[in-house]
Design an enzyme around this catalytic site. Structure first.
Site, PDB file in Angstrom:
ATOM      1  N   ARG A  39       0.854  -1.189   0.000  1.00 40.73           N
ATOM      2  CA  ARG A  39       0.000   0.000   0.000  1.00 40.73           C
ATOM      3  C   ARG A  39       0.892   1.242   0.000  1.00 40.73           C
ATOM      4  O   ARG A  39       1.963   1.250   0.645  1.00 40.73           O
ATOM      5  CB  ARG A  39      -0.882   0.037   1.259  1.00 40.73           C
ATOM      6  CG  ARG A  39      -2.052  -0.909   1.237  1.00 40.73           C
ATOM      7  CD  ARG A  39      -3.170  -0.461   0.303  1.00 40.73           C
ATOM      8  NE  ARG A  39      -4.320  -1.355   0.316  1.00 40.73           N
ATOM      9  CZ  ARG A  39      -4.531  -2.339  -0.557  1.00 40.73           C
ATOM     10  NH1 ARG A  39      -3.663  -2.576  -1.525  1.00 40.73           N
ATOM     11  NH2 ARG A  39      -5.614  -3.091  -0.481  1.00 40.73           N
TER      12      ARG A  39
ATOM     13  N   HIS B 138      -2.142   0.853  -9.744  1.00 35.60           N
ATOM     14  CA  HIS B 138      -2.695  -0.188  -8.853  1.00 35.60           C
ATOM     15  C   HIS B 138      -3.295  -1.341  -9.676  1.00 35.60           C
ATOM     16  O   HIS B 138      -4.454  -1.715  -9.497  1.00 35.60           O
ATOM     17  CB  HIS B 138      -3.758   0.441  -7.926  1.00 35.60           C
ATOM     18  CG  HIS B 138      -3.941  -0.321  -6.645  1.00 35.60           C
ATOM     19  ND1 HIS B 138      -4.122   0.282  -5.429  1.00 35.60           N
ATOM     20  CD2 HIS B 138      -3.962  -1.657  -6.390  1.00 35.60           C
ATOM     21  CE1 HIS B 138      -4.264  -0.638  -4.485  1.00 35.60           C
ATOM     22  NE2 HIS B 138      -4.160  -1.825  -5.061  1.00 35.60           N
TER      23      HIS B 138
END
Ligand code: NAP
Length: 309
Positions: A224, A272
């Site tokens: 993340r 992502h």
């Protein structure tokens, strides 16, 4: 009683379709305003606003359509004792491993350099960097980290890993704890982050920790964005301590215009996409947990809410 898919339709619609196709007998609502509050038994959500969960008095199961649950657990009024399950998708592990192997090889086999040579019309051979000189360190030895470790070993890299609890994994050097992190960082020519975002891992990768990497190390983040202090990482790239970084996740997604990652010559940034959850797998795992819940059987892929993953 049934399942409320409380996810933006752009991501939620395929999950609703998959749930309905797999279990025509289960009531599925695609929007909050369609679902009678007292009928919602399970909810699928990626993140939630405060006040949503307490509106469903019969809610007995919260499912995340993803491996990471940091956004979901951030809601301040998560009822105590409400089971939270995440999605564990083996196909995602394959996709993440492809991303990590691909970006690592792009760096160590100098593929960008050869692309530039081709454009310049140069036929210049260079020695191949020995695998043993590319020690890989993986932060996080869970579902993702262990799979990535195997894939990196399969293409010849020596691999070590770091996790919260100490582990013994055949063929893998393992570390844990603060001292273990120091050891792993100081011996990783390629560092891969596959950690969940928790209060302990937020900002873990900063100037102090990243400076422990050997000079010219390469960093790959599939965890993340909030685990990395991006300005400090970019400074280490600019100063030449680190050779490059592949970042699939950022603190701000998408980054605003003017964010230094745009156009940074040593950062390879992707939106992502290292892995994408399959709607079919999300639906199957949610339905299986609903079946188990109703049958009083143990649930799958439960998250430890206090630990944060
Ligand atoms: P997991 O199975 O829960 O594994 C998490 C690993 O991290 C475990 O080995 C755990 O240690 C370790 N860990 C957690 N907190 C730690 C700490 N404070 N110090 C050291 N180690 C710590 O999770 P996963 O399925 O592998 O997924 C990991 C993360 O990958 C997800 O949370 C998500 O953020 C990310 N992800 C990204 C993408 C993408 O497309 N980029 C896709 C899927 C997942 P223990 O083994 O000791 O518990």
């Amino acid at each position: 009683m049934g399942i409320l898919v409380n996810i933006h339709p752009s991501m939620g619609a395929p999950i609703v379709d998959a749930l309905r196709a797999l279990a025509p007998d289960v009531q599925v609502w695609a929007h909050r305003d369609e679902a009678p509050a007292t009928e919602v038994e399970a909810m699928l959500a990626w993140s939630l606003k405060p006040g949503v969960l307490p509106a469903y008095p019969q809610l007995k199961l919260l499912c995340a359509p993803s491996a990471g649950v940091d956004k979901l657990l951030a809601v301040p009024d998560l009822p105590v004792g409400l089971p939270v399950a995440r999605t564990v998708d083996p196909q995602q592990h394959v996709e993440i491993a492809q991303y990590v192997v691909g970006t690592a090889l792009r760096h160590t086999r100098e593929l960008d350099l050869f692309a530039r040579q081709q454009q310049a019309g140069d036929w210049l051979r260079r020695p191949v960097r020995a695998s043993a000189d590319c020690r890989v360190g993986i932060l996080g030895l869970g579902e993702v980290g262990r799979f990535v470790a195997g894939a990196m070993q399969a293409v010849g890299y020596p691999v070590a890993g770091w996790s919260r609890s100490s582990k013994s994994i055949a063929g893998l050097a393992t570390h844990s704890g603060a001292e273990g992190l120091q050891q792993l960082l100081s011996t990783s020519d390629i560092l891969v982050c596959a950690l969940p975002l928790t209060p302990e891992t937020r900002d873990l990768l900063n100037r102090r920790t990243l400076s422990l990497l050997p000079r010219d190390a390469y960093f790959i983040n599939v965890g993340r964005g909030e685990q990395v202090v991006e300005d400090e990482l970019l400074a280490l790239l600019d100063e030449g301590h680190l050779a490059g970084a592949a970042l699939d996740v950022l603190r701000e997604e998408p980054p605003q215009p003017g964010n230094k990652v745009w156009g940074h010559p040593k950062a390879f940034v992707t939106p992502h996409i290292a892995a994408q959850a399959s709607a079919d797998t999300v639906a199957r795992q949610c339905l299986e947990n609903l079946r188990r819940l109703r049958a009083g059987e143990p649930l799958l892929n439960l998250v430890d809410v206090t630990r944060g993953y």
